[in-house]
Each structure stands twice: as structure tokens, then as C-alpha cells.
Design a protein around this motif. Structure first.
Motif, PDB file in Angstrom:
ATOM      1  N   ARG A  28     -20.569   1.323  -1.625  1.00  0.00           N
ATOM      2  CA  ARG A  28     -19.982   0.007  -1.904  1.00  0.00           C
ATOM      3  C   ARG A  28     -18.912  -0.318  -0.870  1.00  0.00           C
ATOM      4  NH1 ARG A  28     -17.733   0.619  -7.543  1.00  0.00           N
ATOM      5  NH2 ARG A  28     -16.363  -0.954  -6.683  1.00  0.00           N
ATOM      6  N   TYR A  29     -18.918  -1.550  -0.382  1.00  0.00           N
ATOM      7  CA  TYR A  29     -17.938  -2.015   0.601  1.00  0.00           C
ATOM      8  C   TYR A  29     -17.342  -3.323   0.113  1.00  0.00           C
ATOM      9  CZ  TYR A  29     -16.076  -3.830   4.984  1.00  0.00           C
ATOM     10  OH  TYR A  29     -15.258  -4.357   5.948  1.00  0.00           O
ATOM     11  N   GLU A  30     -16.011  -3.385  -0.015  1.00  0.00           N
ATOM     12  CA  GLU A  30     -15.339  -4.579  -0.509  1.00  0.00           C
ATOM     13  C   GLU A  30     -14.161  -4.922   0.399  1.00  0.00           C
ATOM     14  OE1 GLU A  30     -15.999  -3.836  -5.253  1.00  0.00           O
ATOM     15  OE2 GLU A  30     -14.277  -2.920  -4.273  1.00  0.00           O
ATOM     16  N   VAL A  31     -13.855  -6.224   0.491  1.00  0.00           N
ATOM     17  CA  VAL A  31     -12.781  -6.700   1.363  1.00  0.00           C
ATOM     18  C   VAL A  31     -11.899  -7.661   0.587  1.00  0.00           C
ATOM     19  CG1 VAL A  31     -12.252  -7.928   3.491  1.00  0.00           C
ATOM     20  CG2 VAL A  31     -14.305  -6.567   3.356  1.00  0.00           C
ATOM     21  N   CYS A  32     -10.588  -7.623   0.894  1.00  0.00           N
ATOM     22  CA  CYS A  32      -9.637  -8.549   0.304  1.00  0.00           C
ATOM     23  C   CYS A  32      -8.745  -9.080   1.414  1.00  0.00           C
ATOM     24  CB  CYS A  32      -8.789  -7.831  -0.743  1.00  0.00           C
ATOM     25  SG  CYS A  32      -7.514  -8.891  -1.444  1.00  0.00           S
ATOM     26  N   LYS A  33      -8.514 -10.395   1.415  1.00  0.00           N
ATOM     27  CA  LYS A  33      -7.663 -11.026   2.426  1.00  0.00           C
ATOM     28  C   LYS A  33      -6.363 -11.451   1.769  1.00  0.00           C
ATOM     29  CE  LYS A  33      -7.504 -15.054   5.431  1.00  0.00           C
ATOM     30  NZ  LYS A  33      -8.222 -16.233   5.893  1.00  0.00           N
ATOM     31  N   VAL A  34      -5.244 -11.064   2.400  1.00  0.00           N
ATOM     32  CA  VAL A  34      -3.912 -11.403   1.907  1.00  0.00           C
ATOM     33  C   VAL A  34      -3.223 -12.218   2.988  1.00  0.00           C
ATOM     34  CG1 VAL A  34      -1.709 -10.487   1.136  1.00  0.00           C
ATOM     35  CG2 VAL A  34      -3.805  -9.248   0.625  1.00  0.00           C
ATOM     36  N   THR A  35      -2.640 -13.368   2.628  1.00  0.00           N
ATOM     37  CA  THR A  35      -1.966 -14.221   3.597  1.00  0.00           C
ATOM     38  C   THR A  35      -0.464 -14.027   3.489  1.00  0.00           C
ATOM     39  OG1 THR A  35      -3.732 -15.838   3.362  1.00  0.00           O
ATOM     40  CG2 THR A  35      -1.714 -16.573   4.428  1.00  0.00           C
ATOM     41  N   PHE A  36       0.154 -13.682   4.625  1.00  0.00           N
ATOM     42  CA  PHE A  36       1.606 -13.583   4.717  1.00  0.00           C
ATOM     43  C   PHE A  36       2.084 -14.801   5.484  1.00  0.00           C
ATOM     44  CE2 PHE A  36       0.131  -9.129   4.781  1.00  0.00           C
ATOM     45  CZ  PHE A  36       0.762  -8.680   3.641  1.00  0.00           C
ATOM     46  N   GLY A  37       3.352 -15.151   5.350  1.00  0.00           N
ATOM     47  CA  GLY A  37       3.894 -16.270   6.115  1.00  0.00           C
ATOM     48  C   GLY A  37       4.274 -15.794   7.510  1.00  0.00           C
ATOM     49  N   ALA A  38       5.462 -15.259   7.617  1.00  0.00           N
ATOM     50  CA  ALA A  38       5.945 -14.731   8.886  1.00  0.00           C
ATOM     51  C   ALA A  38       5.388 -13.320   9.064  1.00  0.00           C
ATOM     52  CB  ALA A  38       7.461 -14.700   8.885  1.00  0.00           C
ATOM     53  N   GLN A  39       5.642 -12.747  10.233  1.00  0.00           N
ATOM     54  CA  GLN A  39       5.133 -11.406  10.502  1.00  0.00           C
ATOM     55  C   GLN A  39       5.795 -10.411   9.549  1.00  0.00           C
ATOM     56  OE1 GLN A  39       5.718 -10.025  14.484  1.00  0.00           O
ATOM     57  NE2 GLN A  39       4.568  -8.154  14.151  1.00  0.00           N
ATOM     58  N   PRO A  40       4.996  -9.717   8.728  1.00  0.00           N
ATOM     59  CA  PRO A  40       5.585  -8.796   7.755  1.00  0.00           C
ATOM     60  C   PRO A  40       5.968  -7.469   8.404  1.00  0.00           C
ATOM     61  CG  PRO A  40       3.219  -8.792   7.539  1.00  0.00           C
ATOM     62  CD  PRO A  40       3.551  -9.810   8.590  1.00  0.00           C
ATOM     63  N   ARG A  41       6.980  -6.850   7.861  1.00  0.00           N
ATOM     64  CA  ARG A  41       7.382  -5.520   8.322  1.00  0.00           C
ATOM     65  C   ARG A  41       6.591  -4.493   7.517  1.00  0.00           C
ATOM     66  NH1 ARG A  41      11.843  -8.531   9.271  1.00  0.00           N
ATOM     67  NH2 ARG A  41      12.931  -8.134  11.223  1.00  0.00           N
ATOM     68  N   ASP A  42       6.595  -3.249   7.984  1.00  0.00           N
ATOM     69  CA  ASP A  42       5.829  -2.202   7.309  1.00  0.00           C
ATOM     70  C   ASP A  42       6.243  -2.033   5.856  1.00  0.00           C
ATOM     71  OD1 ASP A  42       4.491  -1.780   9.645  1.00  0.00           O
ATOM     72  OD2 ASP A  42       5.634  -0.010  10.242  1.00  0.00           O
ATOM     73  N   TYR A  43       7.538  -1.997   5.607  1.00  0.00           N
ATOM     74  CA  TYR A  43       7.996  -1.775   4.236  1.00  0.00           C
ATOM     75  C   TYR A  43       7.665  -2.967   3.342  1.00  0.00           C
ATOM     76  CZ  TYR A  43      12.123  -4.534   5.576  1.00  0.00           C
ATOM     77  OH  TYR A  43      12.968  -5.517   6.015  1.00  0.00           O
ATOM     78  N   GLU A  44       7.606  -4.182   3.917  1.00  0.00           N
ATOM     79  CA  GLU A  44       7.236  -5.355   3.124  1.00  0.00           C
ATOM     80  C   GLU A  44       5.763  -5.297   2.722  1.00  0.00           C
ATOM     81  OE1 GLU A  44      10.302  -8.640   5.043  1.00  0.00           O
ATOM     82  OE2 GLU A  44       8.279  -8.439   5.875  1.00  0.00           O
ATOM     83  N   VAL A  45       4.926  -4.833   3.644  1.00  0.00           N
ATOM     84  CA  VAL A  45       3.493  -4.703   3.343  1.00  0.00           C
ATOM     85  C   VAL A  45       3.277  -3.675   2.242  1.00  0.00           C
ATOM     86  CG1 VAL A  45       1.282  -3.958   4.290  1.00  0.00           C
ATOM     87  CG2 VAL A  45       2.761  -5.417   5.647  1.00  0.00           C
ATOM     88  N   LEU A  46       3.954  -2.531   2.365  1.00  0.00           N
ATOM     89  CA  LEU A  46       3.814  -1.488   1.345  1.00  0.00           C
ATOM     90  C   LEU A  46       4.302  -1.991  -0.015  1.00  0.00           C
ATOM     91  CD1 LEU A  46       3.113   1.406   0.617  1.00  0.00           C
ATOM     92  CD2 LEU A  46       5.429   2.049   1.257  1.00  0.00           C
ATOM     93  N   ALA A  47       5.440  -2.662  -0.032  1.00  0.00           N
ATOM     94  CA  ALA A  47       5.965  -3.184  -1.296  1.00  0.00           C
ATOM     95  C   ALA A  47       5.004  -4.205  -1.897  1.00  0.00           C
ATOM     96  CB  ALA A  47       7.336  -3.820  -1.062  1.00  0.00           C
ATOM     97  N   PHE A  48       4.433  -5.066  -1.064  1.00  0.00           N
ATOM     98  CA  PHE A  48       3.482  -6.061  -1.558  1.00  0.00           C
ATOM     99  C   PHE A  48       2.273  -5.387  -2.195  1.00  0.00           C
ATOM    100  CE2 PHE A  48      -0.291  -8.638  -1.024  1.00  0.00           C
ATOM    101  CZ  PHE A  48       0.096  -9.828  -1.630  1.00  0.00           C
TER     102      PHE A  48
END
Length: 138
Positions: A28-48
Motif C-alpha cells: 500500500r502506498y499513500e500520500v498526504c499534502k500539507v500546506t505551510f505558509g512561510a518556510q517552516p523550521r524543523d521543530y515546527e514541522v515535527l510539532a505539526f
């Protein structure tokens, strides 16, 4: 035993930064697209991801591509480093010179290919001529 593979890629798609989360479980192969506004930092991506994991909407399951061979760790590091590094490096002049070298390389390849083809044609015609001479009865 089923293999589980997940990959999260952050990239810039005009006018927003997006994140593509890919997961593969067995076939099984699945994809999800997440839209950020400004360029996210690593810790922001992990928290999200940690906060919104339950709300992520993945695409319908597709059949996954066949599993690839296990890559050499050094080669894998090299490819990751190449993906992470910025694409355009150097000054405009360096980039122009690089394009010119690539164009010259392409032209040289075309020229050598034509020369090789001509040489093959000449050799073939020579062989044909020799054959004709043999069958003339001399």
C-alpha cells in the motif's frame, strides 16, 4: 514481515511551502499534502506532525512500486546530501559557463556519433565493394 517506509519532504511550490508525507506499508502506498505558509523550521514541522497526526488525510491506497534493493549506506548518504544541498550554486557567470560546457558536451556527442556512423557506412560500403569484386570472375 511487512516493511513500513515513510518519508516527509518539504518543498517550495509557488506561492507556499508544502510538505509531502509518503507512507508505504507492504504493497500500500499513500500520500498526504500539507500546506505551510512561510518556510517552516524543523521543530515546527515535527510539532505539526505530532499535533495533527490524527487529522492528516491520506490519498486512497495505490499499489506500491516493487521494493528496491538495500542501498549502500555511503551511497545513500551521498544522495541525501545531494538532495539537501541547494540546486543552484555559484555566481551567474559560473552557472553560464556550466551551461556552455554542457552544450559543448552535447554538440561533441552529436558530432562524434555522426562521425562514428559515417565510419560504419564507409566500412560497410568497402566490404560490399570487395564482395562484388570477388563475384566478378577475376
Amino acid at each position: 514481515m511487512e516493511s513500513v517506509l515513510s518519508k516527509f519532504t518539504v518543498l517550495f511550490e509557488e506561492p507556499f511551502w508544502i510538505g509531502l508525507y509518503e507512507r508505504q506499508e507492504g504493497r500500500r502506498y499513500e500520500v498526504c499534502k500539507v500546506t505551510f505558509g512561510a518556510q517552516p523550521r524543523d521543530y515546527e514541522v515535527l510539532a505539526f506532525l505530532l499535533q495533527n497526526w490524527g487529522r492528516l488525510r491520506f490519498s486512497p491506497s495505490d499499489e506500491a512500486p516493487p521494493p528496491q534493493r538495500r542501498a549502500n549506506p555511503k551511497r545513500m548518504q551521498r544522495t541525501i546530501r545531494q538532495q539537501v544541498q541547494p540546486v543552484a550554486i555559484g555566481t551567474k557567470a559560473q552557472q553560464a559557463l556550466k551551461r556552455q560546457r554542457e552544450q559543448d558536451k552535447q554538440e561533441k556527442g552529436n558530432h562524434s556519433r555522426a562521425r562514428r556512423f559515417d565510419l560504419k557506412e564507409r566500412k560497410f560500403s568497402k566490404r560490399q565493394e570487395k564482395r562484388r569484386q570477388k563475384h566478378r570472375g577475376h
